[in-house]
Design an enzyme around this catalytic site. Sequence first.
Site, mmCIF file in Angstrom:
data_model
loop_
_atom_site.group_PDB
_atom_site.id
_atom_site.type_symbol
_atom_site.label_atom_id
_atom_site.label_comp_id
_atom_site.label_asym_id
_atom_site.label_seq_id
_atom_site.Cartn_x
_atom_site.Cartn_y
_atom_site.Cartn_z
ATOM 1 N N GLU A 186 -6.140 -10.643 -0.990
ATOM 2 C CA GLU A 186 -6.926 -10.387 0.240
ATOM 3 C C GLU A 186 -8.420 -10.372 -0.064
ATOM 4 O O GLU A 186 -9.177 -9.581 0.495
ATOM 5 C CB GLU A 186 -6.505 -9.050 0.875
ATOM 6 C CG GLU A 186 -5.023 -8.977 1.196
ATOM 7 C CD GLU A 186 -4.603 -7.695 1.924
ATOM 8 O OE1 GLU A 186 -5.485 -6.970 2.423
ATOM 9 O OE2 GLU A 186 -3.392 -7.444 1.977
ATOM 10 N N HIS A 245 -10.463 -6.147 -2.000
ATOM 11 C CA HIS A 245 -11.535 -5.944 -1.012
ATOM 12 C C HIS A 245 -12.672 -5.287 -1.792
ATOM 13 O O HIS A 245 -12.601 -4.112 -2.125
ATOM 14 C CB HIS A 245 -11.056 -5.042 0.122
ATOM 15 C CG HIS A 245 -9.934 -5.645 0.919
ATOM 16 N ND1 HIS A 245 -10.108 -6.767 1.696
ATOM 17 C CD2 HIS A 245 -8.632 -5.302 1.037
ATOM 18 C CE1 HIS A 245 -8.958 -7.083 2.276
ATOM 19 N NE2 HIS A 245 -8.038 -6.212 1.886
ATOM 20 N N GLU A 256 0.804 -1.237 0.000
ATOM 21 C CA GLU A 256 0.000 0.000 0.000
ATOM 22 C C GLU A 256 0.831 1.278 0.000
ATOM 23 O O GLU A 256 0.634 2.155 0.847
ATOM 24 C CB GLU A 256 -0.969 -0.019 1.196
ATOM 25 C CG GLU A 256 -1.923 -1.194 1.130
ATOM 26 C CD GLU A 256 -2.876 -1.292 2.321
ATOM 27 O OE1 GLU A 256 -2.984 -0.324 3.080
ATOM 28 O OE2 GLU A 256 -3.503 -2.359 2.480
ATOM 29 N N ASP A 285 -12.179 -10.341 -0.374
ATOM 30 C CA ASP A 285 -13.440 -10.424 0.359
ATOM 31 C C ASP A 285 -14.434 -9.531 -0.372
ATOM 32 O O ASP A 285 -14.043 -8.599 -1.066
ATOM 33 C CB ASP A 285 -13.317 -10.094 1.864
ATOM 34 C CG ASP A 285 -12.551 -8.827 2.175
ATOM 35 O OD1 ASP A 285 -12.484 -7.930 1.319
ATOM 36 O OD2 ASP A 285 -12.027 -8.714 3.306
ATOM 37 N N ASN A 335 2.103 -5.134 -3.165
ATOM 38 C CA ASN A 335 0.704 -5.460 -2.857
ATOM 39 C C ASN A 335 -0.099 -4.190 -2.582
ATOM 40 O O ASN A 335 0.364 -3.325 -1.837
ATOM 41 C CB ASN A 335 0.704 -6.360 -1.604
ATOM 42 C CG ASN A 335 -0.642 -6.968 -1.291
ATOM 43 O OD1 ASN A 335 -1.281 -7.561 -2.164
ATOM 44 N ND2 ASN A 335 -1.085 -6.839 -0.044
HETATM 45 O O1 G2I Z 1 -7.457 -3.586 6.563
HETATM 46 C C1 G2I Z 1 -7.604 -4.804 5.885
HETATM 47 C C2 G2I Z 1 -6.302 -5.238 5.249
HETATM 48 C C3 G2I Z 1 -5.901 -4.242 4.166
HETATM 49 N N1 G2I Z 1 -4.680 -4.667 3.504
HETATM 50 C C4 G2I Z 1 -3.560 -4.955 4.376
HETATM 51 C C5 G2I Z 1 -3.949 -5.909 5.496
HETATM 52 O O2 G2I Z 1 -2.874 -6.090 6.375
HETATM 53 C C6 G2I Z 1 -5.157 -5.392 6.259
HETATM 54 O O3 G2I Z 1 -5.435 -6.323 7.308
HETATM 55 C C7 G2I Z 1 -5.966 -5.799 8.482
HETATM 56 C C8 G2I Z 1 -6.254 -6.926 9.452
HETATM 57 O O4 G2I Z 1 -7.241 -7.754 8.898
HETATM 58 C C9 G2I Z 1 -6.766 -6.355 10.767
HETATM 59 O O5 G2I Z 1 -6.860 -7.394 11.752
HETATM 60 O O6 G2I Z 1 -5.042 -4.900 9.046
HETATM 61 C C10 G2I Z 1 -5.577 -4.253 10.189
HETATM 62 C C11 G2I Z 1 -4.601 -3.195 10.646
HETATM 63 O O7 G2I Z 1 -4.656 -2.077 9.859
HETATM 64 C C12 G2I Z 1 -5.824 -5.284 11.293
HETATM 65 O O8 G2I Z 1 -6.421 -4.662 12.390
HETATM 66 C C13 G2I Z 1 -5.704 -4.654 13.558
HETATM 67 C C14 G2I Z 1 -6.343 -3.647 14.503
HETATM 68 O O9 G2I Z 1 -6.307 -2.353 13.879
HETATM 69 C C15 G2I Z 1 -5.587 -3.593 15.767
HETATM 70 O O10 G2I Z 1 -6.235 -2.742 16.680
HETATM 71 C C16 G2I Z 1 -5.456 -5.001 16.364
HETATM 72 O O11 G2I Z 1 -4.613 -4.968 17.497
HETATM 73 O O12 G2I Z 1 -5.669 -5.920 14.159
HETATM 74 C C17 G2I Z 1 -4.856 -5.945 15.307
HETATM 75 C C18 G2I Z 1 -4.718 -7.381 15.800
HETATM 76 O O13 G2I Z 1 -5.983 -7.933 16.049
#
Ligand code: G2I
Length: 459
Positions: A265, A238, A160, A267, A202
């Site tokens: 990714e 997404h 990104e 969904d 990515n």
């Molecule tokens: O935002 C969706 C995805 C977009 N592309 C890059 C991916 O890396 C991203 O994944 C998401 C995860 O699915 C989330 O799980 O990235 C987020 C972070 O920007 C993740 O969220 C984070 C929460 O923001 C945190 O508060 C939490 O501690 O997940 C962490 C672990 O559960």
Amino acid sequence: MKHRRVLRAAVTVAVTGALAAGMTMALTTSANAGTTLRASAAEKGRYFGAAVATGKLSTGAYTTILNREFNSVVAENEMKWDATEPQQGRFSYTGGDRLVSHAQANGMSVRGHALLWYQQEPGWAQNMSGSALRSAMINHVTQVATHFRGKIYAWDVVNEAFADGNSGGRRDSNLQRTGNDWIEAAFRAARVADPGAKLCYNDYNTDGINAKSTGIYNMVRDFKSRGVPIDCVGFQSHLGTSLAGDYQANLQRFADLGVDVQITELDVMTGGNQANIYGAVTRACMNVSRCTGITTWGVRDCDSWRGSDNALLFDCNGNKKAAYTSVLNALNAGPAIPTDPPTDPPTDPPTDPPTDPPTDPPTVGCAASVSLNSWNGGFVATVKVTAGSAGTSGWNVGFTLPSGASVTNTWSATASGSTGAVRFANVNYNGRLGAGQVTEFGFQGTGSASGVTPTCTAS
Ligand code: G2I
């Protein structure tokens, strides 16, 4: 809210990705072909993956679906910078190692996500800038990719980095402010650290031919023309309630640059179109011979970052949804990745009399050469050591660094000294080389090392 912002931006996305050259994907046999995502994808030379929260691996219902349906995994969070280097120079691989073990035990390949991303930077890195951040970032790439060396099929080296909207340019971040060459510096460092992994860029909102995907396309074309090591582009995908009509054409134009593409990714917002969109994305990948696999960003709806969107292939009870059937049918109907054409039959041995052996005296001792990846304020040096005709039982390479240059980090060798005359000795596994055999080590430094020449001594 961070998630909402990313999601809104992401509803028109696409993802490309490619596979790492040297690594064989773990593909299942065709015992269940036609009846599970993993077997049907494998039958067509591809993988079908899921993002995994490693904490859920101990939940039976979750792991049952994961192991039955998926032959590739990616850590949803555990391999990101904040997770792997929570304090500068202190690395933590617990979650990532656990996922790799699970994958190895279950015939799955692993995508690595993500070495560098402007989000989920640890606090200490968020507070850095300039050459200190550049150095820290290269060190992070080097350490993490070295730790997982040989276990990762494809790394999202940079995630990104392009702006949304019509600029087609880079997104502002502290990483970007270290200089526009930060992305190529990261790819070069990753290649040195894990030469067998496919190296991917990515991003999201790239699900069609638009300003953002074209900006990325131009970067990939430039990298290919200058020999910057990039193997794949990941299209996150997404998606909302419609799919761009040129989704497949966009994947194809990247593939035509000579990189693999991957849906990384996936969904899709729930609603009447969900199953159709899942099917269309799968068909697009199947129709692009360099589209090597698809990953959904989670397993069941309730595992998803998109919460009430019910965006995945399994409902919260683990039942297959209509979208699942649509994907499975598209996998089963699609063409296989063409296999390499048969190699030519061996030609007859030459009938010319053998030529005289070369008269140059064989090199004794060893020779060393260096290639530098430099930026304003720092560098990574990759050093190739070649044994002479007698082989080596150990080697030692010396450099005289220009004033102002200093070694900060070394891999696959032991450094003595950090400024001026510095020396690098083999470590226990790479000292013994047969005649003509080559090994590599590297070091990172601050300042400039331009013009340095190595001298090699064998023992
Ligand atoms: O935002 C969706 C995805 C977009 N592309 C890059 C991916 O890396 C991203 O994944 C998401 C995860 O699915 C989330 O799980 O990235 C987020 C972070 O920007 C993740 O969220 C984070 C929460 O923001 C945190 O508060 C939490 O501690 O997940 C962490 C672990 O559960």
